[in-house]
Every structure is written in C-alpha cells, then in structure tokens.
Design a protein around this motif. Structure first.
Motif, PDB file in Angstrom:
ATOM      1  N   ARG A   1       0.436  -1.348  -0.149  1.00  0.00           N
ATOM      2  CA  ARG A   1       0.171  -0.632  -0.348  1.00  0.00           C
ATOM      3  C   ARG A   1       1.170   0.834   0.266  1.00  0.00           C
ATOM      4  NH1 ARG A   1      -1.507   2.919   4.203  1.00  0.00           N
ATOM      5  NH2 ARG A   1      -3.684   4.567   3.898  1.00  0.00           N
TER       6      ARG A   1
ATOM      7  N   CYS B   1      -8.916   2.779   5.824  1.00  0.00           N
ATOM      8  CA  CYS B   1      -8.875   3.096   7.276  1.00  0.00           C
ATOM      9  C   CYS B   1      -6.770   3.406   7.893  1.00  0.00           C
ATOM     10  CB  CYS B   1      -8.827   1.822   8.520  1.00  0.00           C
ATOM     11  SG  CYS B   1      -7.402   0.347   6.995  1.00  0.00           S
ATOM     12  N   GLY B   2      -5.998   4.065   7.000  1.00  0.00           N
ATOM     13  CA  GLY B   2      -5.461   4.233   6.862  1.00  0.00           C
ATOM     14  C   GLY B   2      -4.051   3.391   7.336  1.00  0.00           C
ATOM     15  N   GLY B   3      -4.615   1.950   6.335  1.00  0.00           N
ATOM     16  CA  GLY B   3      -4.046   0.478   6.808  1.00  0.00           C
ATOM     17  C   GLY B   3      -3.905   0.306   7.223  1.00  0.00           C
TER      18      GLY B   3
ATOM     19  N   TYR C   1      -8.177   3.111  -4.114  1.00  0.00           N
ATOM     20  CA  TYR C   1      -8.937   2.799  -3.627  1.00  0.00           C
ATOM     21  C   TYR C   1      -9.725   3.411  -4.458  1.00  0.00           C
ATOM     22  CZ  TYR C   1      -6.323   3.021   0.363  1.00  0.00           C
ATOM     23  OH  TYR C   1      -5.817   2.518   1.717  1.00  0.00           O
TER      24      TYR C   1
ATOM     25  N   CYS D   1      -3.200  -3.317   2.466  1.00  0.00           N
ATOM     26  CA  CYS D   1      -1.653  -3.130   3.525  1.00  0.00           C
ATOM     27  C   CYS D   1      -1.039  -3.268   4.607  1.00  0.00           C
ATOM     28  CB  CYS D   1      -3.244  -1.594   4.158  1.00  0.00           C
ATOM     29  SG  CYS D   1      -4.589  -2.448   4.414  1.00  0.00           S
TER      30      CYS D   1
ATOM     31  N   GLY E   1      -5.845  -2.134   8.725  1.00  0.00           N
ATOM     32  CA  GLY E   1      -6.650  -3.550   7.158  1.00  0.00           C
ATOM     33  C   GLY E   1      -7.939  -3.645   8.536  1.00  0.00           C
ATOM     34  N   GLN E   2      -9.034  -2.681   8.218  1.00  0.00           N
ATOM     35  CA  GLN E   2     -10.221  -2.692   8.541  1.00  0.00           C
ATOM     36  C   GLN E   2     -11.587  -1.876   7.701  1.00  0.00           C
ATOM     37  OE1 GLN E   2     -11.144  -4.142  11.946  1.00  0.00           O
ATOM     38  NE2 GLN E   2      -8.731  -4.725  11.669  1.00  0.00           N
ATOM     39  N   CYS E   3     -11.043  -1.318   6.730  1.00  0.00           N
ATOM     40  CA  CYS E   3     -11.662  -0.941   5.937  1.00  0.00           C
ATOM     41  C   CYS E   3     -12.275  -2.357   4.671  1.00  0.00           C
ATOM     42  CB  CYS E   3     -11.211   0.239   5.637  1.00  0.00           C
ATOM     43  SG  CYS E   3     -10.287   0.876   4.781  1.00  0.00           S
ATOM     44  N   ILE E   4     -11.948  -2.750   4.451  1.00  0.00           N
ATOM     45  CA  ILE E   4     -11.104  -3.187   3.187  1.00  0.00           C
ATOM     46  C   ILE E   4     -11.788  -2.761   1.675  1.00  0.00           C
ATOM     47  CG2 ILE E   4     -11.675  -5.831   4.539  1.00  0.00           C
ATOM     48  CD1 ILE E   4     -14.520  -5.236   3.689  1.00  0.00           C
TER      49      ILE E   4
ATOM     50  N   LEU F   1      -5.241  -7.518   0.661  1.00  0.00           N
ATOM     51  CA  LEU F   1      -5.589  -6.436   1.226  1.00  0.00           C
ATOM     52  C   LEU F   1      -3.578  -5.587   0.954  1.00  0.00           C
ATOM     53  CD1 LEU F   1      -7.543  -6.766   4.624  1.00  0.00           C
ATOM     54  CD2 LEU F   1      -8.391  -5.860   1.824  1.00  0.00           C
TER      55      LEU F   1
ATOM     56  N   CYS G   1      -8.558  -1.404   0.267  1.00  0.00           N
ATOM     57  CA  CYS G   1      -7.389  -1.890  -0.805  1.00  0.00           C
ATOM     58  C   CYS G   1      -7.230  -3.020  -0.973  1.00  0.00           C
ATOM     59  CB  CYS G   1      -6.566  -1.522   0.439  1.00  0.00           C
ATOM     60  SG  CYS G   1      -5.886  -2.715   1.744  1.00  0.00           S
TER      61      CYS G   1
END
Ligand code: FES
Length: 156
Positions: free
Chosen positions: A22, A42-44, A33, A86, A46-49, A84, A51
């Motif tokens: 990322r 989420c800035g990397g 994105y 990130c 691993g929470q927003c899925i 992902l 990337c």
C-alpha cells in the motif's frame, strides 16, 4: 530489487524487499481505492477492506508475505489471489491488479501483455565484500591486537 508491475496502470515500480504494498502504491501515485476508500479508508490498519489488489496469475509464488490473520478473516469470501495491500509486504517481483472488484476492459489481453515481458528476479543480493588474505572482517579484531593489554594486566 523487486518490481511491482501494476497491470491496470501499465507501470513498473521498484521497491525495497519488505516494503508495504500500500505504501509503495501511494508513494508512486497508484490509485488503490474506489470512491468509498477515497472518502474514508482506515489508513492501512486492515479494517476498511477497501485496498483490494489481486496478485495476477503467473507471478512468482511467495512474492508477497503470507496472508495475515486480518486478511484471512476479511478475505474469507474473496478469490484466493486477492490481498489487502496494506497487509502485504513485497518480497519478490510480481504482477498486481489494483481494484480487482472494478471491471477492466480487455483485462485478459492486458494481463497477457504484462506476462510477456519477464519480471526481474527477486531481491538482488548485495555484492560480497572480498577481504584480502589475513584481513579481519568488520567487527573482528586483528589477531594479537590486544596482546599488549593482556601483558600489562598480568604484570600489575
Ligand atoms: S487500508 Fe483499510 S484495509 Fe487496507
């Protein structure tokens, strides 16, 4: 140095072994994105899925670090080759399709063309330093270098 071949963008990007995919993509201006991710990722962590990337068939196996626990959980229902960005560390050269969830006209032709040009091998080894015979390696003391010190201590 590993090369990441971004198929959608038609670009090869060099990075250091172990760099975060990322971070390399963002540094090089590669769009990872879609709209949702651009508005709030989420800035990397691993929470927003948002990337997603796909490691394109034909890339070297082991070109990225193994899936993390977060990826195992978040990518349960996604194709095997998805990652992902990130969470992935680049280990060897590979082909990557960014935003695999978004259609890509002529995807097969683009992938075939990307596969035609060979990827450079993985990380290049640093050249071995040739030492002259009898020369101590770095951090190693020359034989007898502290012999005088030992004599001084034994006399006192
Ligand atoms: S940036 Fe949010 S999961 Fe990767």
């Amino acid at each position: 140095m590993p090369v990441i071949r971004f198929v959608r963008e038609g670009r090869d990007v060099e990075c250091y072994p172990g760099e975060n995919l990322r971070e390399v993509a963002l540094r090089e201006g590669i769009e990872l994105y879609g709209l949702k991710g651009r508005l709030g990722n989420c800035g990397g962590c691993g929470q927003c899925i948002t990337c997603f990337v796909e490691v394109v068939d034909g890339s070297v196996s082991g070109s990225l670090s193994p899936r993390t626990g977060v990826e195992e959980q978040k990518l349960r229902r996604r194709p095997e080759g998805w990652r992902l960005a990130c969470q992935a560390l680049v280990q060897e050269s590979l082909l990557v399709l960014t935003r695999p969830q978004v259609g890509l006209p002529d995807a097969e032709a683009l992938v075939a063309a990307a596969l035609l040009q060979p990827l450079p091998a993985g990380p290049t080894a640093w050249p071995a330093v040739e030492l002259a015979p009898g020369e101590p390696a770095e951090g190693e003391e020359e034989p007898g270098a502290n012999a005088g010190q030992v004599e001084t201590q034994s006399q006192g």
